[in-house]
Design an enzyme around this catalytic site. Sequence first.
Site, PDB file in Angstrom:
ATOM      1  N   HIS A 151      -2.721   0.616   8.338  1.00  0.00           N
ATOM      2  CA  HIS A 151      -1.381   1.185   8.182  1.00  0.00           C
ATOM      3  C   HIS A 151      -1.434   2.458   7.325  1.00  0.00           C
ATOM      4  O   HIS A 151      -0.877   3.495   7.692  1.00  0.00           O
ATOM      5  CB  HIS A 151      -0.462   0.132   7.538  1.00  0.00           C
ATOM      6  CG  HIS A 151       0.921   0.606   7.250  1.00  0.00           C
ATOM      7  ND1 HIS A 151       2.017   0.173   7.963  1.00  0.00           N
ATOM      8  CD2 HIS A 151       1.407   1.486   6.327  1.00  0.00           C
ATOM      9  CE1 HIS A 151       3.104   0.777   7.488  1.00  0.00           C
ATOM     10  NE2 HIS A 151       2.759   1.569   6.497  1.00  0.00           N
ATOM     11  N   GLU A 152      -2.135   2.385   6.195  1.00  0.00           N
ATOM     12  CA  GLU A 152      -2.181   3.540   5.291  1.00  0.00           C
ATOM     13  C   GLU A 152      -3.014   4.678   5.886  1.00  0.00           C
ATOM     14  O   GLU A 152      -2.656   5.844   5.741  1.00  0.00           O
ATOM     15  CB  GLU A 152      -2.737   3.137   3.922  1.00  0.00           C
ATOM     16  CG  GLU A 152      -1.965   2.035   3.203  1.00  0.00           C
ATOM     17  CD  GLU A 152      -0.475   2.276   3.092  1.00  0.00           C
ATOM     18  OE1 GLU A 152      -0.051   3.443   3.087  1.00  0.00           O
ATOM     19  OE2 GLU A 152       0.277   1.285   3.016  1.00  0.00           O
ATOM     20  N   CYS A 210       7.240  -0.806   6.018  1.00  0.00           N
ATOM     21  CA  CYS A 210       6.718   0.394   5.359  1.00  0.00           C
ATOM     22  C   CYS A 210       7.734   0.843   4.324  1.00  0.00           C
ATOM     23  O   CYS A 210       8.935   0.823   4.594  1.00  0.00           O
ATOM     24  CB  CYS A 210       6.511   1.482   6.405  1.00  0.00           C
ATOM     25  SG  CYS A 210       5.956   3.055   5.730  1.00  0.00           S
ATOM     26  N   LEU A 211       7.282   1.258   3.158  1.00  0.00           N
ATOM     27  CA  LEU A 211       8.221   1.712   2.120  1.00  0.00           C
ATOM     28  C   LEU A 211       9.032   2.928   2.566  1.00  0.00           C
ATOM     29  O   LEU A 211      10.112   3.168   2.050  1.00  0.00           O
ATOM     30  CB  LEU A 211       7.469   2.038   0.822  1.00  0.00           C
ATOM     31  CG  LEU A 211       6.848   0.852   0.080  1.00  0.00           C
ATOM     32  CD1 LEU A 211       6.111   1.333  -1.158  1.00  0.00           C
ATOM     33  CD2 LEU A 211       7.888  -0.189  -0.294  1.00  0.00           C
ATOM     34  N   GLY A 221       0.845  -1.189   0.000  1.00  0.00           N
ATOM     35  CA  GLY A 221       0.000   0.000   0.000  1.00  0.00           C
ATOM     36  C   GLY A 221       0.876   1.233   0.000  1.00  0.00           C
ATOM     37  O   GLY A 221       2.089   1.145   0.208  1.00  0.00           O
ATOM     38  N   HIS A 227      -1.002   6.711   8.151  1.00  0.00           N
ATOM     39  CA  HIS A 227      -0.153   7.695   7.459  1.00  0.00           C
ATOM     40  C   HIS A 227      -0.893   9.018   7.263  1.00  0.00           C
ATOM     41  O   HIS A 227      -0.306  10.093   7.361  1.00  0.00           O
ATOM     42  CB  HIS A 227       0.252   7.185   6.068  1.00  0.00           C
ATOM     43  CG  HIS A 227       1.466   6.302   6.060  1.00  0.00           C
ATOM     44  ND1 HIS A 227       2.705   6.742   6.477  1.00  0.00           N
ATOM     45  CD2 HIS A 227       1.650   5.023   5.646  1.00  0.00           C
ATOM     46  CE1 HIS A 227       3.592   5.750   6.322  1.00  0.00           C
ATOM     47  NE2 HIS A 227       2.975   4.693   5.827  1.00  0.00           N
ATOM     48  N   GLN A 268       3.428   9.747   1.534  1.00  0.00           N
ATOM     49  CA  GLN A 268       4.726   9.089   1.314  1.00  0.00           C
ATOM     50  C   GLN A 268       5.400   9.558   0.036  1.00  0.00           C
ATOM     51  O   GLN A 268       6.594   9.357  -0.139  1.00  0.00           O
ATOM     52  CB  GLN A 268       4.560   7.576   1.281  1.00  0.00           C
ATOM     53  CG  GLN A 268       4.203   6.993   2.636  1.00  0.00           C
ATOM     54  CD  GLN A 268       4.025   5.495   2.539  1.00  0.00           C
ATOM     55  OE1 GLN A 268       2.958   5.048   2.152  1.00  0.00           O
ATOM     56  NE2 GLN A 268       5.051   4.748   2.849  1.00  0.00           N
TER      57      GLN A 268
HETATM   58 NI    NI Z   1       3.769   2.862   5.303  1.00  0.00          NI
END
Ligand code: NI
Length: 154
Positions: A127-128, A85-86, A46, A131, A51
């Site tokens: 998670h998203e 997480c990216l 995701g 953010h 991000q």
């Molecule tokens: Ni993330």
Amino acid sequence: MAIRNIRLEKDEILKKKSREIEVIDDKIQTLIDDMIETMYKYNGVGLAAVQVGVLKRVEDGEGVRVLINPKITSTKGEQEVDEGCLSFPNQYARVIRPKEVTVEALDRSGKKIVIKAKDLLAQAICHELDHLEGITFVDQMIPGTLEIVENQKN
Ligand code: NI
């Protein structure tokens, strides 16, 4: 379409709250296309707009579900899961997430959608959505569970 740069952990923007999207215009459509391309390029599950440096409430997840202005309306149960997480390359930790969530959002055509998700998709959505509030998984992790993995292919 273009690959956008992923903001990494030290970037203060990751702690900021995203704004609601009022009009789903061409700029937002381009942002969504770029986010999908960027997510695939980096093998993400995701990605939230913040991000890639845009404080807008767009999130796209598994199976490429695009959620605009998403809100969790109910949750059920709990799961303890591994998470990464990216924006935090090579870092993983244990996190407690709801087992099931119901989320309301707009799709990219502006239509209201309701998604009932469980397991990995419920985790990814939580998670998203975090953010979008300026919260990352390291804020949520079970203390002492952070692992740094070397030489991870990204
Ligand atoms: Ni993330």
